[in-house]
Design an enzyme around this catalytic site. Sequence first.
Site, PDB file in Angstrom:
ATOM      1  N   GLY A   1       4.100   0.761  11.342  1.00 47.69           N
ATOM      2  CA  GLY A   1       3.695   1.954  11.208  1.00 47.69           C
ATOM      3  C   GLY A   1       4.270   2.996  12.110  1.00 47.69           C
ATOM      4  O   GLY A   1       4.587   4.096  12.138  1.00 47.69           O
TER       5      GLY A   1
ATOM      6  N   LYS B   1       0.601  -1.241  -0.296  1.00 48.14           N
ATOM      7  CA  LYS B   1       0.041  -0.126  -0.006  1.00 48.14           C
ATOM      8  C   LYS B   1       0.994   1.300   0.006  1.00 48.14           C
ATOM      9  O   LYS B   1       1.720   1.443   0.805  1.00 48.14           O
ATOM     10  CB  LYS B   1      -0.916   0.104   1.332  1.00 48.14           C
ATOM     11  CG  LYS B   1      -2.177  -0.864   0.993  1.00 48.14           C
ATOM     12  CD  LYS B   1      -3.328  -0.047   2.033  1.00 48.14           C
ATOM     13  CE  LYS B   1      -4.561  -1.050   1.889  1.00 48.14           C
ATOM     14  NZ  LYS B   1      -4.923  -1.113   2.994  1.00 48.14           N
TER      15      LYS B   1
ATOM     16  N   GLY C   1       6.407  -6.072  11.161  1.00 47.34           N
ATOM     17  CA  GLY C   1       5.367  -6.756   9.951  1.00 47.34           C
ATOM     18  C   GLY C   1       5.859  -7.574   9.021  1.00 47.34           C
ATOM     19  O   GLY C   1       6.800  -8.486   9.573  1.00 47.34           O
TER      20      GLY C   1
HETATM   21  P1  AMP Z   1       2.222  -3.805   3.320  1.00 45.62           P
HETATM   22  O1  AMP Z   1       1.252  -4.578   4.413  1.00 45.62           O
HETATM   23  O2  AMP Z   1       1.876  -2.765   2.950  1.00 45.62           O
HETATM   24  O3  AMP Z   1       3.417  -3.839   4.087  1.00 45.62           O
HETATM   25  O4  AMP Z   1       2.183  -4.996   2.152  1.00 45.62           O
HETATM   26  C1  AMP Z   1       2.778  -6.455   2.575  1.00 45.62           C
HETATM   27  C2  AMP Z   1       2.296  -7.160   1.403  1.00 45.62           C
HETATM   28  O5  AMP Z   1       2.774  -6.468   0.027  1.00 45.62           O
HETATM   29  C3  AMP Z   1       2.895  -8.580   1.119  1.00 45.62           C
HETATM   30  O6  AMP Z   1       1.775  -9.677   1.301  1.00 45.62           O
HETATM   31  C4  AMP Z   1       3.385  -8.765  -0.178  1.00 45.62           C
HETATM   32  O7  AMP Z   1       3.070 -10.163  -0.784  1.00 45.62           O
HETATM   33  C5  AMP Z   1       2.599  -7.420  -0.869  1.00 45.62           C
HETATM   34  N1  AMP Z   1       3.690  -7.207  -2.064  1.00 45.62           N
HETATM   35  C6  AMP Z   1       4.753  -6.822  -2.147  1.00 45.62           C
HETATM   36  N2  AMP Z   1       5.185  -6.389  -3.448  1.00 45.62           N
HETATM   37  C7  AMP Z   1       3.872  -6.700  -4.020  1.00 45.62           C
HETATM   38  C8  AMP Z   1       3.951  -6.449  -5.570  1.00 45.62           C
HETATM   39  N3  AMP Z   1       4.747  -6.005  -6.630  1.00 45.62           N
HETATM   40  N4  AMP Z   1       2.542  -6.812  -5.963  1.00 45.62           N
HETATM   41  C9  AMP Z   1       1.587  -7.053  -5.082  1.00 45.62           C
HETATM   42  N5  AMP Z   1       1.616  -7.260  -3.899  1.00 45.62           N
HETATM   43  C10 AMP Z   1       3.078  -7.061  -3.271  1.00 45.62           C
END
Ligand code: AMP
Length: 388
Positions: free
Chosen positions: A366, A193, A343
């Site tokens: 965060g 995100k 995380g």
């Molecule tokens: P967050 O909670 O924002 O730290 O996102 C973590 C998630 O981002 C993990 O489950 C990853 O599988 C996902 N992620 C990382 N790179 C990508 C990508 N290029 N496309 C889709 N999901 C991703």
Amino acid sequence: MTKTTSSINDLGNVLIRSDLNVPIINNNISDEYRIYKSLEILDKIYNYSRTITFSSHLGRPKKNSLDYSLEPVSKKMSEIINQKVNFIDEIYGKKVNESIENSESKLNLIENLRLHEGEVNNDDEFAKNVTFPFDTYIFDAFGASHRNHASVVSFGKYLDSYQGPLMNNEIEQLDKLLVNEKTGYVVLLGGAKISDKLSLIDNLLPKVEHLLIGGGMCFTFLKSMGYEIGNSLLEDSFISKAKELLNSEHGHKIVLPSDFGVTELIESELREDINIEDFRNNHIGIDIGPNTISEFASILLSSKNIFWNGPMGVFEIDKFSKGTQEITEIIAKSSAYTCIGGGDSVSAINKFSNIQYFNHISTGGGASLEYLEGKKLPGVNIYNSLII
Ligand code: AMP
């Protein structure tokens, strides 16, 4: 709001706010790091307390959702310390009061605070009810310290309150990066995100040497530069903000990937490595590519301080985990002061390396990022430290 120390060798009935927000899939806890860290406080206070009751949030539940019960966490806690942690399936009220009063078990865990709307709404009545059976409050939930929630800012009004040892350690470790601003530090961001990280990037950019961006969040930046990104993750409404950041005074510090592992269908687990210029409209960027790994490595290995938050790709699937794995190994072997922000990055370390190769693994993703931004977090340093 800071309170003075009273008789520290008799804490009475203690309520601790921990961060036990762990990933639970089918009743299985896939990452126990926060549980281990939250239990460390017992070494300090066990002999000085009549009873000890843990509290925490778990996820972002809808009201009364059983999926968000902390019961599996109490079982894991019991297993780790080899002593029963009694689970009370209420947050406050008769059942909780009786458990504490009758001292059935020295260690308790009450139900997910967020199952009551008073937690997120920072409701005073809720704070009064939850704290009622206790004498002492210890805030030790760094991962929640950036929230203006009842357990963070209001529970302490009703009890003798202290800042716990996990909080103190997090602050001490993250402060090293802030002090080290003089020698400079590099931030590596990944994950899915972009929306929850954009304002943070704004504040971080003037402070860092370089900001490396991988994971799904880089595509909104690349789109704003006019690149074809196929079906990769995109948050449309943030394209103009991403462009603004790239063109800002410190925009030159942002380093984006130049190549990617792509697939046409995530489930197929087929991967091809291509340059950003070769993206087709049916490609999904799923990992950083080999050239990007080298580019990121040379920056990371020449920096004195590194902060990392968020995976470089969909590291849960082996074929798409190469970027996250190699970056984990590079940071592990770097001689820099290395700090990992909670995380999924912690899961990556557990999967590909060993926590002993990193200087600090924060329990808060965060919260650690907001702390580095220089924000005054609602739950940081509002109580005296607990010194026993
Ligand atoms: P967050 O909670 O924002 O730290 O996102 C973590 C998630 O981002 C993990 O489950 C990853 O599988 C996902 N992620 C990382 N790179 C990508 C990508 N290029 N496309 C889709 N999901 C991703």
